[in-house]
Motif scaffolding. Structure first.
Motif, short mmCIF file in Angstrom:
data_model
loop_
_atom_site.label_atom_id
_atom_site.label_comp_id
_atom_site.label_asym_id
_atom_site.label_seq_id
_atom_site.Cartn_x
_atom_site.Cartn_y
_atom_site.Cartn_z
N UNK A 196 0.86 -1.19 0.00
CA UNK A 196 0.00 0.00 0.00
C UNK A 196 0.90 1.23 0.00
N UNK A 197 0.77 2.10 -1.01
CA UNK A 197 1.62 3.30 -1.05
C UNK A 197 1.32 4.26 0.10
N UNK A 198 2.28 5.09 0.40
CA UNK A 198 2.12 6.08 1.47
C UNK A 198 1.36 7.28 0.92
N UNK A 199 0.05 7.14 0.84
CA UNK A 199 -0.82 8.22 0.37
C UNK A 199 -1.90 8.43 1.40
N UNK A 200 -2.50 9.61 1.38
CA UNK A 200 -3.58 9.90 2.32
C UNK A 200 -4.91 9.33 1.85
N UNK A 201 -5.22 9.46 0.57
CA UNK A 201 -6.49 9.00 0.04
C UNK A 201 -6.29 8.15 -1.20
N UNK A 202 -7.19 7.18 -1.39
CA UNK A 202 -7.17 6.30 -2.54
C UNK A 202 -8.54 6.29 -3.19
N UNK A 203 -8.58 6.28 -4.51
CA UNK A 203 -9.86 6.18 -5.21
C UNK A 203 -10.32 4.73 -5.17
N UNK A 204 -11.57 4.50 -5.53
CA UNK A 204 -12.12 3.15 -5.51
C UNK A 204 -11.38 2.25 -6.51
N UNK A 205 -10.95 2.82 -7.64
CA UNK A 205 -10.18 2.05 -8.61
C UNK A 205 -8.83 1.62 -8.06
N UNK A 206 -8.15 2.54 -7.37
CA UNK A 206 -6.85 2.22 -6.76
C UNK A 206 -7.01 1.14 -5.69
N UNK A 207 -8.04 1.27 -4.87
CA UNK A 207 -8.28 0.29 -3.82
C UNK A 207 -8.58 -1.07 -4.44
N UNK A 208 -9.37 -1.06 -5.50
CA UNK A 208 -9.66 -2.31 -6.20
C UNK A 208 -8.40 -3.02 -6.66
N UNK A 209 -7.45 -2.26 -7.20
CA UNK A 209 -6.19 -2.85 -7.66
C UNK A 209 -5.32 -3.29 -6.49
N UNK A 210 -5.28 -2.49 -5.43
CA UNK A 210 -4.45 -2.82 -4.27
C UNK A 210 -4.97 -4.05 -3.53
N UNK A 211 -6.28 -4.27 -3.58
CA UNK A 211 -6.89 -5.36 -2.81
C UNK A 211 -7.40 -6.50 -3.67
N UNK A 212 -7.25 -6.38 -4.98
CA UNK A 212 -7.72 -7.38 -5.93
C UNK A 212 -9.22 -7.65 -5.75
N UNK A 213 -9.98 -6.56 -5.71
CA UNK A 213 -11.43 -6.62 -5.55
C UNK A 213 -12.05 -5.62 -6.53
N UNK A 214 -13.11 -6.00 -7.17
CA UNK A 214 -13.77 -5.11 -8.14
C UNK A 214 -14.54 -4.00 -7.39
N UNK A 215 -14.66 -2.82 -8.02
CA UNK A 215 -15.33 -1.69 -7.36
C UNK A 215 -16.76 -1.99 -6.90
N UNK A 216 -17.52 -2.77 -7.67
CA UNK A 216 -18.89 -3.05 -7.24
C UNK A 216 -18.91 -3.89 -5.96
N UNK A 217 -17.89 -4.71 -5.77
CA UNK A 217 -17.78 -5.50 -4.53
C UNK A 217 -17.47 -4.57 -3.36
N UNK A 218 -16.59 -3.60 -3.58
CA UNK A 218 -16.27 -2.63 -2.53
C UNK A 218 -17.51 -1.85 -2.11
N UNK A 219 -18.31 -1.43 -3.08
CA UNK A 219 -19.53 -0.69 -2.75
C UNK A 219 -20.49 -1.57 -1.95
#
Length: 121
Positions: free
Chosen positions: A10-33
């Motif tokens: 996980x990069x040292x950033x303050x905020x992540x978009x849903x697309x970035x989180x999806x890539x970092x966690x190997x989860x599709x955005x609709x699953x995150x929602x």
């Protein structure tokens, strides 16, 4: 999404978009929602146009949820229970540590008062 099964750091950033989180966690955005609706601990900030911005601790939580569901085979309800148990254990550990710190401070205070008595003689 991610070959090899290991997740990227996980990069040292303050905020992540849903697309970035999806890539970092190997989860599709609709699953995150969907997980946002199921896990009340997961509450990203929403800004213009209802865009989601996740913080570092939420990315870590998503990875834990993913691990519970996909790797350990928990159901949604089972994962909720496990996360609640973990948070209760963490709060007990924090309380124990705070008590220990308070006792340590009390002993330091007692020692300092003894030194002040000796110096004031």
């Amino acid at each position: 999404m991610i070959a090899g099964g290991s997740l990227p750091p996980i990069p040292a950033k303050r905020y992540f978009t849903i697309g970035e989180v999806g890539e970092l966690c190997d989860v599709k955005p609709h699953v995150l929602r969907y997980w946002e609706q199921e896990f009340n601990q997961l509450n990203p900030q929403k800004r213009r146009g209802n865009r989601r911005y996740y913080q570092h601790h939420e990315v870590v939580l998503i990875r834990r949820i993913r691990e519970l569901l996909y790797e350990e085979g928990f159901t949604i309800n089972g994962a909720k229970l496990r996360l609640n148990e973990s948070s209760q254990e963490n709060s007990v550990q924090v309380q124990t540590q705070q008590r220990a710190n308070g006792q340590h401070q009390d002993s330091i205070r007692t020692e300092l008062e003894a030194v002040l008595k000796i110096l004031s003689k």
